[in-house]
Design an enzyme around this catalytic site. Structure first.
Site, PDB file in Angstrom:
ATOM      1  N   SER A 128       0.821  -1.203   0.000  1.00 34.14           N
ATOM      2  CA  SER A 128       0.000   0.000   0.000  1.00 34.14           C
ATOM      3  C   SER A 128       0.856   1.255   0.000  1.00 34.14           C
ATOM      4  O   SER A 128       1.969   1.264   0.534  1.00 34.14           O
ATOM      5  CB  SER A 128      -0.863  -0.013   1.268  1.00 34.14           C
ATOM      6  OG  SER A 128      -1.406   1.254   1.531  1.00 34.14           O
ATOM      7  N   TYR A 153      -2.322  -0.931  10.794  1.00 38.04           N
ATOM      8  CA  TYR A 153      -2.521  -1.477   9.440  1.00 38.04           C
ATOM      9  C   TYR A 153      -1.331  -1.124   8.543  1.00 38.04           C
ATOM     10  O   TYR A 153      -0.737  -1.985   7.908  1.00 38.04           O
ATOM     11  CB  TYR A 153      -3.815  -0.948   8.808  1.00 38.04           C
ATOM     12  CG  TYR A 153      -3.835  -1.129   7.306  1.00 38.04           C
ATOM     13  CD1 TYR A 153      -4.000  -2.399   6.749  1.00 38.04           C
ATOM     14  CD2 TYR A 153      -3.639  -0.050   6.440  1.00 38.04           C
ATOM     15  CE1 TYR A 153      -3.963  -2.575   5.365  1.00 38.04           C
ATOM     16  CE2 TYR A 153      -3.606  -0.229   5.058  1.00 38.04           C
ATOM     17  CZ  TYR A 153      -3.767  -1.491   4.534  1.00 38.04           C
ATOM     18  OH  TYR A 153      -3.717  -1.677   3.173  1.00 38.04           O
ATOM     19  N   LYS A 157       1.915  -3.497   6.670  1.00 33.54           N
ATOM     20  CA  LYS A 157       2.385  -3.500   5.272  1.00 33.54           C
ATOM     21  C   LYS A 157       3.906  -3.263   5.229  1.00 33.54           C
ATOM     22  O   LYS A 157       4.623  -3.890   4.450  1.00 33.54           O
ATOM     23  CB  LYS A 157       1.649  -2.434   4.449  1.00 33.54           C
ATOM     24  CG  LYS A 157       0.177  -2.752   4.221  1.00 33.54           C
ATOM     25  CD  LYS A 157      -0.019  -4.083   3.508  1.00 33.54           C
ATOM     26  CE  LYS A 157      -1.475  -4.428   3.280  1.00 33.54           C
ATOM     27  NZ  LYS A 157      -1.671  -5.807   2.797  1.00 33.54           N
TER      28      LYS A 157
END
Length: 347
Positions: A128, A153, A157
């Site tokens: 991302s 989150y 990544k």
């Protein structure tokens, strides 16, 4: 040539399902792993309807190490893995960090451990643009520094990419690509599959379409005091079908041995930024509906602007986003209307 067999984890999710379609249309045999925690088994029928072929499906929770091991024993001929399965709501990750670390990190480790046993494994990771935070320069290139993550989150990544890079360092024939997405939107043009958020949407476009159809009272625009032309935040919105096709190009690169290093990173976006209000106006144009929205305060963790420099993906993956913002929003609206109709019929 034998058909290549590809595992797609999270293959019934939003991006996963569109990628399965793109893979099947290119002649790949696809096996899906999904635990249906944030997706629906109905998506399988949508994929079949579009492609005329039902992918194999295994309902497996990748956090269960022995299930992952059993899967690779059952399917020893997997040529490549595209790994989407992960929890992905930024807000939820702040409230439930351990859930995110367990789900997003342990599942990745268990997959890599099994793949590591194979010769010439090819692995594509769903990453991302959150890894860049508020970049120092726009557009954002792959060389931009990875900033401290704004959320658990985002951190999963970053950690995920580090784990894959470290793995590649120890085994030259283990090949991997991390694809850093910007903002995927839209749906398949047939409206057989699309984005199906469970509960209140976390992303702009499903919130817009749900507001237009009457499911939500109004759209909240978070902040109009950003240093941008209209004061609202700017993002790079990419049609999910363009994104899906990029995964096929990335996989081919690895399977055909065209990679320059055994670990590579690519940005996937359009290269153009659109503000929230520009997205609203585009939606109103393609749908013919006036959207109720109100300006509210900024959201914590939101950045001013992010859009990709796509030169590397364009040149090395031989891929370029070709669909417009209007096209993406039109497909999302068509999909929302199909979803609404199904819900009415199920009542």
């Amino acid at each position: 040539m034998n058909k290549k067999r590809v595992l797609v984890t999270g293959g019934l999710g939003f991006i996963g399902s569109h990628t399965v379609v793109a893979l099947q249309e290119e002649g790949y045999e696809v096996v899906i792993i999904d635990n249906l925690s944030n997706s629906s088994i109905d998506v399988l029928a949508g994929i079949t309807q579009i492609t005329g072929k039902t992918p194999q499906f295994e309902n497996i929770d990748l956090r269960d190490k022995s299930s992952v091991k059993d899967f690779f024993e059952k399917y020893p001929d997997i040529d490549g893995v595209i790994h989407f399965a992960a929890s992905k709501a930024v807000g939820e990750s702040v409230v439930k960090p351990l859930l995110y670390y367990e789900n997003n990190i342990s599942s990745l480790v268990y997959l890599l451990k099994e793949l590591y046993k194979k010769d010439n494994a090819s692995f594509i990771f769903s990453s991302s643009c959150t890894v860049y935070g508020q970049a120092d320069e726009l557009p954002i290139t792959e060389d931009a520094p990875v900033k401290k993550a704004e959320s658990p989150y985002g951190n999963t990544k970053q950690i995920g990419e580090e784990i894959i890079a470290d793995t590649c360092k120890t085994k030259p024939d283990f090949k991997a690509i991390s694809l850093r997405y910007f903002n995927p939107i839209g749906a398949h043009p047939t409206a057989e599959i699309g984005e199906l958020p469970i509960g209140v949407p976390q992303n702009l476009v499903p919130f817009i379409t749900q507001t237009a159809i009457g499911k939500r009272d109004e759209l909240s625009v978070f902040g109009d005091d950003y240093p941008t032309p209209d004061g609202t935040a700017i993002r790079d919105y990419i049609h999910v079908m363009d994104l899906a096709e990029a995964h096929v190009h990335a996989l081919k690169r690895l399977l055909e041995g065209k990679e320059k290093q055994n670990y590579e990173v690519f940005n996937l976006g359009t290269g153009t930024g659109n503000s929230v209000l520009e997205v609203v106006k585009s939606f109103e144009k393609v749908s013919g509906k006036k959207l109720d929205y109100k300006i509210v305060g900024r959201r914590e963790g939101d950045i001013t602007a992010a859009y990709a420099d796509t030169t590397k993906a364009n040149e090395e993956l031989n891929w370029k986003a070709s669909r417009s913002l209007d096209e993406a929003l039109s497909s999302a609206w068509k999909w929302q209307q199909v979803v609404e109709k199904k819900e009415e019929e199920d009542k």
